[in-house]
Design a protein around this motif. Structure first.
Motif, short mmCIF file in Angstrom:
data_model
loop_
_atom_site.label_atom_id
_atom_site.label_comp_id
_atom_site.label_asym_id
_atom_site.label_seq_id
_atom_site.Cartn_x
_atom_site.Cartn_y
_atom_site.Cartn_z
N VAL A 1 14.88 -39.51 20.64
CA VAL A 1 15.05 -40.15 19.33
C VAL A 1 14.33 -41.50 19.33
CG1 VAL A 1 16.68 -41.06 17.66
CG2 VAL A 1 17.25 -39.02 18.96
N LEU A 2 13.32 -41.62 18.49
CA LEU A 2 12.62 -42.88 18.31
C LEU A 2 13.16 -43.59 17.07
CD1 LEU A 2 8.87 -41.98 19.02
CD2 LEU A 2 10.41 -43.32 20.45
N LEU A 3 13.34 -44.88 17.18
CA LEU A 3 13.76 -45.68 16.05
C LEU A 3 12.51 -46.21 15.35
CD1 LEU A 3 16.78 -47.60 17.59
CD2 LEU A 3 16.73 -45.40 16.41
N PRO A 4 12.63 -46.66 14.10
CA PRO A 4 11.46 -47.14 13.37
C PRO A 4 10.67 -48.19 14.15
CG PRO A 4 13.34 -46.97 11.90
CD PRO A 4 13.86 -46.70 13.29
N GLY A 5 9.35 -47.99 14.21
CA GLY A 5 8.47 -48.94 14.87
C GLY A 5 8.31 -48.73 16.36
N PRO B 1 -7.08 -51.53 19.22
CA PRO B 1 -5.73 -52.12 19.39
C PRO B 1 -4.76 -51.22 20.12
CG PRO B 1 -5.92 -51.17 17.21
CD PRO B 1 -7.26 -50.93 17.88
N SER B 2 -5.23 -50.40 21.05
CA SER B 2 -4.36 -49.45 21.73
C SER B 2 -3.22 -50.16 22.44
CB SER B 2 -5.16 -48.64 22.75
OG SER B 2 -4.33 -47.78 23.47
N GLN B 3 -2.05 -49.49 22.41
CA GLN B 3 -0.88 -50.01 23.09
C GLN B 3 -1.03 -49.86 24.60
OE1 GLN B 3 1.74 -51.50 21.57
NE2 GLN B 3 0.68 -51.25 19.62
N PRO B 4 -0.31 -50.68 25.37
CA PRO B 4 -0.29 -50.49 26.83
C PRO B 4 0.37 -49.17 27.19
CG PRO B 4 1.38 -52.08 26.18
CD PRO B 4 0.55 -51.81 24.96
N VAL B 5 0.21 -48.74 28.42
CA VAL B 5 0.90 -47.55 28.89
C VAL B 5 2.40 -47.82 28.80
CG1 VAL B 5 1.28 -46.01 30.85
CG2 VAL B 5 -0.99 -47.00 30.46
N LEU B 6 3.12 -46.92 28.17
CA LEU B 6 4.56 -47.11 28.00
C LEU B 6 5.29 -46.13 28.92
CD1 LEU B 6 6.55 -48.82 26.35
CD2 LEU B 6 6.73 -46.92 24.74
N ILE B 7 6.02 -46.69 29.87
CA ILE B 7 6.63 -45.91 30.93
C ILE B 7 8.13 -46.20 30.96
CG2 ILE B 7 6.11 -47.71 32.63
CD1 ILE B 7 5.71 -45.53 34.72
N ALA B 8 8.92 -45.19 31.27
CA ALA B 8 10.37 -45.39 31.35
C ALA B 8 10.70 -46.34 32.49
CB ALA B 8 11.07 -44.06 31.55
N GLN B 9 11.54 -47.32 32.23
CA GLN B 9 11.93 -48.28 33.25
C GLN B 9 12.56 -47.59 34.44
OE1 GLN B 9 15.36 -48.92 33.89
NE2 GLN B 9 15.29 -50.78 35.13
N GLN C 1 7.21 -46.79 19.89
CA GLN C 1 6.18 -45.91 20.41
C GLN C 1 6.82 -44.89 21.36
OE1 GLN C 1 3.23 -48.00 22.69
NE2 GLN C 1 2.40 -46.15 23.64
N ASP C 2 6.33 -43.67 21.33
CA ASP C 2 6.86 -42.66 22.23
C ASP C 2 6.48 -42.99 23.67
OD1 ASP C 2 8.18 -40.45 23.08
OD2 ASP C 2 6.78 -38.98 22.27
N LEU C 3 7.30 -42.57 24.60
CA LEU C 3 7.05 -42.81 26.02
C LEU C 3 5.89 -41.94 26.51
CD1 LEU C 3 10.72 -42.89 27.31
CD2 LEU C 3 9.12 -44.81 27.37
N ASP C 4 5.01 -42.53 27.33
CA ASP C 4 3.95 -41.77 27.97
C ASP C 4 4.46 -41.08 29.23
OD1 ASP C 4 1.78 -42.51 26.20
OD2 ASP C 4 1.89 -44.51 27.08
#
Length: 647
Positions: A337-341, A65-73, A343-346
């Motif tokens: 700062v991450l809020l609950p739930g 169930p890996s998340q997609p690549v999370l990239i800063a907009q 994912q950290d940015l890649d």
């Protein structure tokens, strides 16, 4: 996974041609390194008939169930993301940084048997422009576990290409994969999608396969996705799907297409604002319907529009003898700062010393002798305490990082809000969005100008504005041209209401005023004190509806009434800068200006139950006409409800 955990009958079927007939084609992402665990997953047959993405479990029945690549907009303007490679192939720099361990291997997993010679249409879908594959050719690569005749023991592993793209790949969003005519793909096979062709390989152990895979990925056996989205507002999302599957005879392969595209790359805004300060509620993002800070201007004697009325509930703090209306909010750097739930940015932006934050407080009307100031400090204290924030608070300037002086004076940039075209502040970005160290609460203050004229004289320039709102827009100007700015003019910006400033006293609105001495307004003051009268005036027709505010008209003695002729009111407004020629029907001849229409709002500095008004137009040879006079029955109101004007 131990292959012996699967029944001998199943493994025997999988070793030849899996008899399972699934319902859809899947894409699976693995975030593990190129090691034995990945090789084990790669060589394991998935037995599900649908795409079952779960939190954890047996890879033979569940997809990772890996998340997609999370990239800063902010970095999706011009970048290429390389899947299967640690760090996504993005070279780290002082501006764009990558989590070096971030990794996604991409597998195509059909749940039905695929005959040799079959063709697949694989498509990227996105809400952004400029998204495409960026490779010369792509391949499906199979790592197969070879079983002994007993159907339970793995004797070796073989690695080979089973399909490749047909035609151009670079710059395309839709590709055709053709399965090798001599190869059939068993249902549940995990096929690595890569841009490197692999000569057939054989391995005795999974460790040997893992060692080869590690070397292979380090040599860039990737899958390149280009992101070239020039829309500063857009937040790109990229998904992948099989949209068509046919045999070499042109027959549809049942269960060969993707029912729901699988998100491959997701972007989110790294820099967001304005957030509420309540950590318990998760620092919610304030929207267009946010609750502004409230203040009520005191129009009654002796303040006379020079101070706030602290008897009316509001968001006040006393600063060096001056009451201010404070709006407290947070700007957030998601990387810090991450809020609950979340994912950290890649992949993310690192703030540069020359990056700037723009702040534009826009008032709904001209505001005399009011100032707007920004501080870095959480709201503390009470309305009665003189907090001396300047001894500890951090105030911002547009040219340097200001610090408090030894005398406790806050050296900061502030603006008169009646100068809207020049009121855009430009601050250092890292004063508001922190690269490290948590969250800062920023206070946006509105108060009377403490440098104004002595209030005892009731000088018109000293009068505070009243009955107005302030909306704050903000943006970012990055030094690096490869990043997406957040400009104030961007159509996607959310304008946040920050301040709502009301007034006590009495407001009367005459929406239909002619420029003639045959119309008058009679106002009665039953208060025990003399009342002052101010007015706002505007014309009609869109951009020509010029407006002049807070014009001093005169006084009405206690327990008295006074008549104000419309022509005199307009003459006084004209002397204060009102351009009456922009009103419809305006001419140079007073006698012909009876058709010139205006709207006038009077403020009488007396309690609303002590003031009454009427407007009359004299009709020569006819019956005088009474013009409606509207009263603001709800001026001091909850911030989320508009004022109600009634006769």
């Amino acid at each position: 996974m131990k292959k012996t955990l699967v029944s001998a009958a199943i493994l025997a079927g999988l070793a030849s041609a899996n008899a399972y007939a699934g319902t859809e084609a899947c894409f699976e992402y693995s975030s593990s390194a190129a090691d034995v665990s990945l090789a084990d997953r790669w060589s394991t047959i998935y037995t599900g008939a649908t795409c079952n993405y779960t939190v954890a479990g047996d890879e033979s029945t569940q997809l990772f169930p890996s998340q997609p690549v999370l990239i800063a907009q902010e970095i999706t303007k011009d970048n290429t993301v390389t899947l299967n490679v640690p760090g996504f192939g993005i070279p780290g720099s002082s501006v764009v940084q990558v989590n070096p361990t971030a990794l996604r291997h991409v597998f195509f997993v059909p749940t039905t048997n695929i005959p040799g010679g079959s063709r697949f249409e694989v498509e990227l879908t996105s809400n952004a422009n400029g998204v495409s594959f960026e490779d010369n050719q792509l391949y499906f690569v199979l790592l197969k576990a070879n079983l002994a005749t007993d159907g339970t023991t793995v004797t070796s592993y073989s690695l080979t290409n089973v399909a490749s793209t047909d035609g151009a790949v670079n710059g395309e969003t839709q590709l055709t994969f053709v399965v090798d005519a001599t190869t059939s793909i068993s249902a549940g096979s995990r096929l690595l999608v890569t841009n490197r062709s692999i000569n057939p390989q054989s391995f005795t152990t999974l460790q040997e396969a893992a060692d080869f895979l590690n070397t292979f990925t380090k040599a860039s056996g990737g899958l390149n996705i280009a992101l070239q989205d020039n829309d500063n507002c857009n937040v790109p999302v990229v998904s992948i799907a099989v949209t068509s599957a046919e045999t070499d005879a042109g027959r549809d392969i049942e269960g060969g297409v993707t029912s729901t595209p699988r998100m491959l790359i997701e972007s989110v805004e790294q820099f967001t604002g304005l957030h509420n300060t309540n950590a318990v509620q998760g620092y919610q993002l304030v929207g267009e319907n946010g609750v502004p800070a409230r203040g009520t201007v005191d129009s009654l004697d002796p303040s006379r529009l020079t101070e706030f009325d602290l008897n009316v509930a509001g968001d006040y703090v006393r600063m060096h003898g001056v009451d201010e209306v404070h709006y407290n909010k947070i700007f957030r750097n998601r990387r810090d700062v991450l809020l609950p739930g979340e994912q950290d940015l890649d992949v993310f932006v690192n703030i540069q010393a020359t990056d700037r934050l723009l702040l534009d407080p826009v008032a709904s009307k001209d505001i005399k002798a009011a100032r707007f100031l920004v501080r870095d400090r959480a709201l503390q204290g009470s309305v009665t305490a003189d907090l001396n924030w300047e001894d500890t608070a951090y105030c911002f300037t547009t040219t340097s990082r200001a610090t408090p002086t030894s005398t406790g004076t806050c050296i900061a940039t502030w603006s008169h809000l009646d100068l809207a075209p020049t009121s855009v502040f430009s601050y250092y970005l890292d004063d508001f969005f922190i690269n490290a160290g948590g969250l800062k609460t920023h206070t946006f203050s509105v108060a009377e100008d403490e440098n104004g004229t002595d209030p005892v004289t009731y000088d018109a320039d000293r009068i505070m504005g009243y009955s107005y709102d302030i909306a704050m827009d903000w943006g970012i100007e990055f030094t690096d041209a490869g990043l997406k700015d957040k400009s104030l003019a961007r159509s996607c910006s959310v304008t946040v209401p920050s301040h709502n400033i009301t007034v006590n006293g009495t407001q009367l609105k005459v929406p239909y005023v002619f420029d003639t001495n045959s119309q008058w307004v009679r106002i009665a003051n039953e208060h025990a004190e003399t009342a002052e009268v101010y007015f706002d005036i505007f014309g009609e027709e869109g951009s020509n509806a010029v407006q002049t505010e807070n014009v001093y008209l005169g006084t009405i003695p206690a327990n008295s009434a006074k008549v104000f002729f419309a022509s005199d009111v307009i003459d006084i407004a004209r002397a204060d800068g009102y351009d009456h020629t922009q009103a419809p029907g305006a001419t140079t001849n007073r006698g012909q200006q009876a058709t010139t229409r205006h709207t006038v709002t009077f403020l009488v500095t007396a309690p609303s139950d002590k003031v009454h008004g009427v407007s009359v137009q004299n009709i020569p040879g006819g019956v005088d006409r009474v013009i409606p006079v509207l009263r603001n029955h709800d001026e001091t109101k909850p911030a989320d409800r508009a004022a109600i004007w009634q006769q």
